[in-house]
Scaffold this motif. Structure first.
Motif: not given
Length: 255
Positions: A59-61, A110-114
């Motif tokens: 969702a954030r990505a 874009i890489t988004v990390t949790g």
């Protein structure tokens, strides 16, 4: 998971433009070239991400892609974003590990990390025009579990509520909460969007209790309506609650 679904707020369709991508019936947007927003989740056999964290991260990505400077104005991805949003809003989640993940990360995105999850989001591509590095990735195999019960959602910020009556793979749910996050984004003013972005797009994902879900589904909040092409029958999948709470998030995080 392939998401040829269209997020629709049924309570608001009467007021939507005739050519809105969120109307349930066929519109002129169906005649346009169709694009898809690819998301790839990093799943190694020995260290898969926790399911709820993967959903939050997906969702954030979506939000990161929507707000990136390359996606707006004259940015390099802006035309693809406009083409995607001028047609039906589609998202596809695939999985990658090892060399597949490294090749995916070499493509523009874009890489988004949790906490445990990594999701790479890419600018939209035509349905039949996937880069070969992404086209060969598997849609199936996104079965993830939470190693321990997830924490209760943070009601001080946005919450994406999942329909408790549905049984979806993690990949399918990632696409659905991505839709929910996008609907929440579109609810906000520019200052609210900036506040959310500056806070790092905090949000919660949780499965609603049955009674609570019935209230949410009839509340008039943004609701994702799945067209039923994959895994499940047509119906409501996610309700986005609390998008307008984002205005206070930066202040809360600075204390």
């Amino acid at each position: 998971m392939s998401s040829n679904d269209t997020p629709v707020s049924l309570s608001e369709t009467a007021g939507l433009p005739a050519d809105s991508p969120f109307r349930p019936e066929r519109t002129n947007r169906d005649e346009a070239q169709q694009y898809v927003l690819p998301l790839v989740v990093h799943i190694e056999k020995t260290a898969p991400p926790a399911r709820t964290d993967a959903l939050r991260t997906a969702a954030r990505a979506v939000l990161v892609m929507l707000s990136d400077e390359r996606s707006v104005g004259e940015g390099e991805w802006a035309q693809a974003m406009r083409d995607w949003q001028d047609a039906r809003i589609r998202k596809v989640v695939r999985r990658a590990r090892g060399a597949e993940w490294r090749k995916a990360c070499a493509l523009p995105g874009i890489t988004v990390t949790g906490e445990s999850a990594e999701v790479r989001v890419f600018p939209p591509v035509p349905l039949d025009g996937w880069p070969k590095e992404l086209a060969k990735l598997q849609v199936s195999g996104t079965e993830l579990e939470d190693p321990e019960p997830p924490a209760a959602p943070d009601l001080a910020g946005p919450v994406l509520w999942l329909n408790p009556e549905l049984d979806m793979s993690a990949g399918k749910e990632m696409a659905q909460v991505g839709h929910g996050a996008q609907l929440a984004w579109w609810e906000l003013s520019e200052p609210e969007r900036n506040a959310w972005r500056e806070a790092g797009f905090p949000l919660s994902v949780a499965t609603a209790e049955a009674d609570r879900w019935r209230e949410l589904a009839l509340s008039g909040l943004p609701v994702v309506e799945d067209a039923g092409f994959t895994e499940i029958a047509p119906g409501k999948t996610v309700v986005a609650e609390g998008a307008h709470r984002v205005g206070s998030l930066p202040a809360l995080r600075q204390r």
